[in-house]
Design an enzyme around this catalytic site. Structure first.
Site, PDB file in Angstrom:
ATOM      1  N   ALA A   1       0.797  -1.230   0.000  1.00 24.35           N
ATOM      2  CA  ALA A   1       0.000   0.000   0.000  1.00 24.35           C
ATOM      3  C   ALA A   1       0.835   1.289   0.000  1.00 24.35           C
ATOM      4  O   ALA A   1       0.663   2.143  -0.885  1.00 24.35           O
ATOM      5  CB  ALA A   1      -0.978  -0.034   1.174  1.00 24.35           C
TER       6      ALA A   1
ATOM      7  N   ARG B   1      -5.047   0.291  -9.096  1.00 25.98           N
ATOM      8  CA  ARG B   1      -5.459  -0.801  -8.187  1.00 25.98           C
ATOM      9  C   ARG B   1      -6.533  -0.235  -7.270  1.00 25.98           C
ATOM     10  O   ARG B   1      -6.438   0.929  -6.858  1.00 25.98           O
ATOM     11  CB  ARG B   1      -4.274  -1.343  -7.370  1.00 25.98           C
ATOM     12  CG  ARG B   1      -3.329  -2.192  -8.208  1.00 25.98           C
ATOM     13  CD  ARG B   1      -2.324  -2.941  -7.363  1.00 25.98           C
ATOM     14  NE  ARG B   1      -2.897  -4.113  -6.729  1.00 25.98           N
ATOM     15  CZ  ARG B   1      -2.236  -4.862  -5.824  1.00 25.98           C
ATOM     16  NH1 ARG B   1      -1.025  -4.538  -5.446  1.00 25.98           N
ATOM     17  NH2 ARG B   1      -2.811  -5.936  -5.304  1.00 25.98           N
TER      18      ARG B   1
ATOM     19  N   GLN C   1       3.830 -13.480  -1.514  1.00 27.43           N
ATOM     20  CA  GLN C   1       4.648 -12.336  -1.065  1.00 27.43           C
ATOM     21  C   GLN C   1       5.410 -12.662   0.223  1.00 27.43           C
ATOM     22  O   GLN C   1       6.484 -12.125   0.455  1.00 27.43           O
ATOM     23  CB  GLN C   1       3.759 -11.104  -0.829  1.00 27.43           C
ATOM     24  CG  GLN C   1       3.177 -10.476  -2.073  1.00 27.43           C
ATOM     25  CD  GLN C   1       1.797 -10.998  -2.373  1.00 27.43           C
ATOM     26  OE1 GLN C   1       1.483 -12.159  -2.090  1.00 27.43           O
ATOM     27  NE2 GLN C   1       0.957 -10.178  -2.947  1.00 27.43           N
TER      28      GLN C   1
ATOM     29  N   ASP D   1      -4.139  -2.424   3.846  1.00 28.13           N
ATOM     30  CA  ASP D   1      -4.315  -1.680   2.594  1.00 28.13           C
ATOM     31  C   ASP D   1      -5.357  -0.579   2.728  1.00 28.13           C
ATOM     32  O   ASP D   1      -5.328   0.412   1.996  1.00 28.13           O
ATOM     33  CB  ASP D   1      -4.696  -2.641   1.468  1.00 28.13           C
ATOM     34  CG  ASP D   1      -3.504  -3.515   1.137  1.00 28.13           C
ATOM     35  OD1 ASP D   1      -3.296  -4.514   1.847  1.00 28.13           O
ATOM     36  OD2 ASP D   1      -2.751  -3.157   0.211  1.00 28.13           O
TER      37      ASP D   1
ATOM     38  N   ASN E   1      -6.531  -6.328   4.339  1.00 31.15           N
ATOM     39  CA  ASN E   1      -5.134  -6.695   4.064  1.00 31.15           C
ATOM     40  C   ASN E   1      -5.180  -7.925   3.157  1.00 31.15           C
ATOM     41  O   ASN E   1      -6.255  -8.441   2.810  1.00 31.15           O
ATOM     42  CB  ASN E   1      -4.380  -6.963   5.381  1.00 31.15           C
ATOM     43  CG  ASN E   1      -2.876  -7.066   5.174  1.00 31.15           C
ATOM     44  OD1 ASN E   1      -2.280  -6.211   4.520  1.00 31.15           O
ATOM     45  ND2 ASN E   1      -2.254  -8.102   5.690  1.00 31.15           N
ATOM     46  N   LYS E   2      -4.015  -8.405   2.780  1.00 29.89           N
ATOM     47  CA  LYS E   2      -3.909  -9.523   1.842  1.00 29.89           C
ATOM     48  C   LYS E   2      -4.796 -10.694   2.243  1.00 29.89           C
ATOM     49  O   LYS E   2      -4.915 -11.014   3.431  1.00 29.89           O
ATOM     50  CB  LYS E   2      -2.436  -9.939   1.766  1.00 29.89           C
ATOM     51  CG  LYS E   2      -2.089 -11.069   0.829  1.00 29.89           C
ATOM     52  CD  LYS E   2      -2.549 -10.860  -0.595  1.00 29.89           C
ATOM     53  CE  LYS E   2      -2.157  -9.535  -1.198  1.00 29.89           C
ATOM     54  NZ  LYS E   2      -2.887  -9.230  -2.459  1.00 29.89           N
TER      55      LYS E   2
HETATM   56  O1  MRU Z   1      -1.236  -7.231  -3.318  1.00 33.19           O
HETATM   57  P1  MRU Z   1      -0.128  -6.588  -2.522  1.00 33.19           P
HETATM   58  O2  MRU Z   1       1.143  -7.385  -2.513  1.00 33.19           O
HETATM   59  O3  MRU Z   1       0.080  -5.150  -2.910  1.00 33.19           O
HETATM   60  O4  MRU Z   1      -0.692  -6.609  -1.036  1.00 33.19           O
HETATM   61  C1  MRU Z   1       0.100  -6.108  -0.015  1.00 33.19           C
HETATM   62  C2  MRU Z   1      -0.489  -6.245   1.311  1.00 33.19           C
HETATM   63  O5  MRU Z   1      -1.579  -6.739   1.501  1.00 33.19           O
HETATM   64  C3  MRU Z   1       0.296  -5.629   2.430  1.00 33.19           C
HETATM   65  O6  MRU Z   1       0.174  -6.379   3.586  1.00 33.19           O
HETATM   66  C4  MRU Z   1      -0.251  -4.220   2.662  1.00 33.19           C
HETATM   67  O7  MRU Z   1      -0.206  -3.483   1.469  1.00 33.19           O
HETATM   68  C5  MRU Z   1       0.471  -3.499   3.712  1.00 33.19           C
HETATM   69  S1  MRU Z   1       2.027  -2.914   3.113  1.00 33.19           S
HETATM   70  C6  MRU Z   1       2.861  -2.058   4.283  1.00 33.19           C
END
Ligand code: MRU
Length: 351
Positions: A53, A96, A202, A243, A253-254
């Site tokens: 994010a 996004r 990730q 996010d 979040n993810k």
């Molecule tokens: O799809 P992504 O890899 O952009 O998702 C990232 C996440 O969900 C992170 O945990 C979130 O952005 C926090 S980043 C400090």
């Protein structure tokens, strides 16, 4: 202040372009790519060359500068330039949908475009300087988050994290992994369990890489294993990024984060979210209003280009889930740790 040994700079304005780590090829190769046009930046965000994010917030701000440079070369009137650039900025914000930092940073650039009294080249320069400012602030904010968060990490703790909320999800240092870094700097017996984080891995590809670069003891587990280790008493706390966080504390979040939070509640393991205030969207009352990104079928059907299921099987692939605020012990921000009642503590943080 804690030391950050690996010194990764995920994204940086350099000369007339934006330089970023290409996260699609990690951990096999660690390479930088120069993004030179607004459309290239839109695509870099969409295809997740840059992800996380706060990092995509800065990327969006740089993207507006790139569009401004392109329009500057077109000999438009100032009025035409402003009107075209505002449209391009709105387009950039759609690259996004879930992480609000993207919309937040683009909005900051739009405010400059709308309020500037300068000529076209002056506006371009102001946007560039603001992009650079956002980069610097991101690292400073993450260090504050890290230091506040370290205060709630028990001595010798094993911290579980999901996805990557580290240096590579920000400009540097990280939010959830900023907490880990600050805690580890004070107490080198701190350890991490990193969830693999299917479908894009990730946790495996990025979190384990950046933590081991910093010499932080890290154990990789697959997504279904967290409750097993919590039951055995092997996880002392969970820290994840976010996010988008609603005014009531619900946190997107993810995908898979919600499952971890439920398991943590069941096993009495404190579950923390670490995020800058720019991740909090006070315009929405609850997580029900958060748009969840739907991603491609191939992310689920394939791993490293190899099919892992029946080719015709149905697929659903939401990129994020929302953890209800009742499951969150605290939201670690640059202004301190916000506690329930979140409607109250979040409103106070913005006052
Ligand atoms: O799809 P992504 O890899 O952009 O998702 C990232 C996440 O969900 C992170 O945990 C979130 O952005 C926090 S980043 C400090």
């Amino acid at each position: 202040m804690a030391e950050f040994k690996s010194k990764i700079k995920t994204i940086e304005w350099t000369g007339n372009c934006s330089r970023m780590v290409d996260q699609t090829i990690l951990p096999e190769r660690f390479e930088y790519v120069d993004i030179k046009t607004g459309q290239e930046m839109f695509d870099a965000i969409k295809t997740m060359i840059v992800r996380g994010a706060p990092a995509i917030g800065v990327a969006g701000a740089h993207g507006v500068v790139l569009y401004a440079q392109e329009l500057q070369a077109k000999n438009l009137s100032r009025e035409e330039f402003v009107s075209e650039l505002l449209k391009k900025a709105d387009y950039m914000a759609t690259s996004r949908p879930t992480a609000v930092n993207l919309m937040w940073a683009v909005k900051k650039q739009k405010e400059i475009i709308e309020s500037s009294k300068s000529d076209i080249s002056g506006i371009v320069e102001e946007l560039k300087q603001n992009g650079i400012k956002l980069e610097k602030e991101d690292i400073e904010i993450n260090k504050k988050i890290g230091d506040y968060g370290a205060q709630v990490v028990p001595k010798g703790a094993t911290i579980l994290t999901h996805c990557n909320a580290g240096a590579l999800a920000t400009v540097g240092y990280g939010t959830a992994l900023g907490v880990v870094r600050s805690a580890f700097a004070n107490d080198p017996t701190v350890k991490v369990f990193a969830d693999e984080t299917r479908p894009r891995q990730q946790g495996a590809r990025i979190t384990t890489l950046e933590l081991t670069m910093d010499g932080i003891p890290t154990t990789l587990i697959t997504d279904g294993m967290c409750s097993y280790f919590m039951k055995k008493g092997m996880i002392d706390m969970v820290v994840v990024g976010a996010d988008r966080i609603a005014a009531n504390g619900d946190a997107a979040n993810k995908i898979g984060t919600y499952t971890v939070a439920i398991a943590a509640k069941y096993h009495n393991v404190p579950f923390y979210v670490a995020a800058p205030l720019s991740t909090i969207d006070t315009s929405i009352k609850s997580g029900d209003e958060i748009v969840i990104e739907e991603r491609s079928r191939e992310e689920v059907t394939h791993i490293n280009g190899k099919i892992i299921c029946a080719p015709e099987v149905n697929i659903i692939n939401p990129g994020f889930d929302v953890t209800p605020h009742e499951l969150i012990a605290g939201i670690i921000t640059e202004k301190g740790i916000l506690r329930p009642d979140y409607n109250k503590s979040i409103a106070e943080a913005f006052a």
